[in-house]
Design a protein around this motif. Structure first.
Motif, mmCIF file in Angstrom:
data_model
loop_
_atom_site.group_PDB
_atom_site.id
_atom_site.type_symbol
_atom_site.label_atom_id
_atom_site.label_comp_id
_atom_site.label_asym_id
_atom_site.label_seq_id
_atom_site.Cartn_x
_atom_site.Cartn_y
_atom_site.Cartn_z
ATOM 1 N N MET A 1 116.018 -16.875 8.536
ATOM 2 C CA MET A 1 115.056 -15.822 8.396
ATOM 3 C C MET A 1 115.279 -14.698 9.096
ATOM 4 O O MET A 1 115.100 -13.467 8.971
ATOM 5 N N THR A 2 115.967 -14.887 10.624
ATOM 6 C CA THR A 2 116.276 -13.932 11.367
ATOM 7 C C THR A 2 117.415 -12.775 10.819
ATOM 8 O O THR A 2 117.239 -11.987 11.186
ATOM 9 N N ARG A 58 112.519 -9.243 3.191
ATOM 10 C CA ARG A 58 113.079 -9.749 4.284
ATOM 11 C C ARG A 58 112.721 -10.944 4.822
ATOM 12 O O ARG A 58 113.547 -11.975 5.426
ATOM 13 N N LEU A 59 111.337 -11.221 4.506
ATOM 14 C CA LEU A 59 110.696 -12.437 5.205
ATOM 15 C C LEU A 59 110.710 -13.668 4.329
ATOM 16 O O LEU A 59 110.838 -14.539 4.609
ATOM 17 N N ILE A 164 107.588 -6.982 14.385
ATOM 18 C CA ILE A 164 108.621 -8.391 14.466
ATOM 19 C C ILE A 164 110.107 -7.590 14.245
ATOM 20 O O ILE A 164 110.970 -8.092 15.080
ATOM 21 N N ILE A 165 110.401 -7.162 13.440
ATOM 22 C CA ILE A 165 111.539 -6.396 12.969
ATOM 23 C C ILE A 165 112.012 -5.550 13.832
ATOM 24 O O ILE A 165 113.079 -5.581 14.218
ATOM 25 N N LEU A 166 111.392 -4.651 14.422
ATOM 26 C CA LEU A 166 111.923 -3.703 15.431
ATOM 27 C C LEU A 166 112.258 -4.484 16.777
ATOM 28 O O LEU A 166 113.199 -4.114 17.293
ATOM 29 N N ASN A 237 105.365 -15.432 3.730
ATOM 30 C CA ASN A 237 104.836 -14.817 2.450
ATOM 31 C C ASN A 237 104.000 -13.788 3.340
ATOM 32 O O ASN A 237 102.867 -13.971 3.723
ATOM 33 N N LEU A 238 104.440 -12.535 3.216
ATOM 34 C CA LEU A 238 103.572 -11.396 3.716
ATOM 35 C C LEU A 238 102.268 -11.132 3.180
ATOM 36 O O LEU A 238 101.068 -11.008 3.973
ATOM 37 N N TRP A 239 102.248 -11.480 1.712
ATOM 38 C CA TRP A 239 100.895 -11.172 1.118
ATOM 39 C C TRP A 239 100.116 -12.214 0.942
ATOM 40 O O TRP A 239 98.609 -11.909 1.040
#
Length: 300
Positions: A1-2, A58-59, A164-166, A237-239
């Protein structure tokens, strides 16, 4: 995932990530002094939906799920959040009484002010159809705007994922050796903690209250943010997380205006639905396994 989260970022995407993170922080602070800033914030939240379409890839782990599985995942995450938020609220009511009392007073005052606006005509007086129409419009206008902001609040999870990505990209640059060794869980947990604290702080940027209230608000909302973050990373799952956030906020708004226990009743309704969907999903998985085994036996 990372690895997926820290994949190379284009300049356009980097600008978008900085806009919905650092840019939103500035806009939130200014919204306490400017209506225009509040409008800009709403616009950024709407635009973050399209950014979320890219970040979701990406997630997501790439595993395809059925509609039943997606529904069960949402209900499970929603029930988990209700349980966790209830514990957080109980804790905050005892640990931060100034925040709890002031917040309840704010809600009571706000809902009374909205209801008073529609009480122009005394109950004993006859009400003309036009007056009834405007009363309904006033009610929709007051409650509808809150529901609209609740829907946009769910998109704050795009903000969280962007942060989180940044943070992970920065940590990857600062600690390249540790990153290459594969010990990255500590980086994810650190990013989750930082975004949770920022989530709590952001809920106080536009308010001017006592320091007791501010601390209580930051800790309470940071705990809520941590819970949302755990749902985000566990479901990948972002949504689903966006939907949990929005639906919970909408139910909280409706509980202020109309029915106090609508959140709890919704949870009680969803529990048997979740169990039914889990049973259906298990039966479908069992049928698929049986079909695969029969196919393998025929092939052999």
């Amino acid at each position: 995932m990372t690895n997926n989260l820290t994949a190379p970022v284009s300049k356009q995407l980097l600008i978008a990530l900085l806009t919905i993170t650092i840019g939103v922080e500035l806009i939130l602070y200014l919204s306490g002094y400017s209506q225009l800033a509040g409008t800009i914030y709403d616009a950024i939240m709407v635009s973050s939906f399209f950014i979320g379409l890219k970040l979701h890839r990406r997630l997501h782990n790439g595993i395809k799920k059925t509609k039943i599985q997606h529904t069960r995942q949402f209900i499970g995450a929603f029930l988990l959040f209700i349980l966790g938020s209830t514990i957080i609220n109980i804790y905050s009511s005892y640990a931060f009484q100034d925040f709890s009392n002031d917040y309840e007073q704010y809600v009571d005052t706000y809902t009374e002010a909205v209801s008073d606006e529609s009480d122009i005509i005394e109950p004993s007086e006859p009400m003309e159809p036009v007056d009834k129409m405007w009363e309904v419009i006033d009610e929709i206008d007051a409650v509808g705007y809150d529901v609209f902001t609740d829907i946009l609040a769910g998109l704050e999870e795009v903000w969280r994922l962007a942060y989180i990505i940044l943070i992970l990209l920065v940590l990857k640059k600062i600690f390249p050796r540790r990153w290459e060794k594969g010990r990255r869980d500590i980086f994810v947990l650190l990013a989750l903690f930082v975004t949770s604290v920022l989530f709590g702080i952001d809920h106080t940027l536009s308010s001017v209250q006592s320091w007791q209230y501010e601390i209580g608000a930051i800790v309470t909302f940071a705990d809520m943010g941590l819970l949302f973050g755990l749902i985000l990373l566990s479901t990948r799952n972002l949504w689903v997380t966006v939907l949990v956030h929005s639906v919970y906020d909408i139910l909280a708004t409706l509980s202020w205006y109309y029915f106090e226990f609508i959140v709890e009743i919704t949870a009680l309704i969803l529990i048997p639905i979740y169990l039914i969907l889990m049973t259906i999903d298990k039966n479908q998985q069992g049928k698929k396994s049986s079909t695969i085994m029969v196919s393998e036996d025929i092939a052999n």
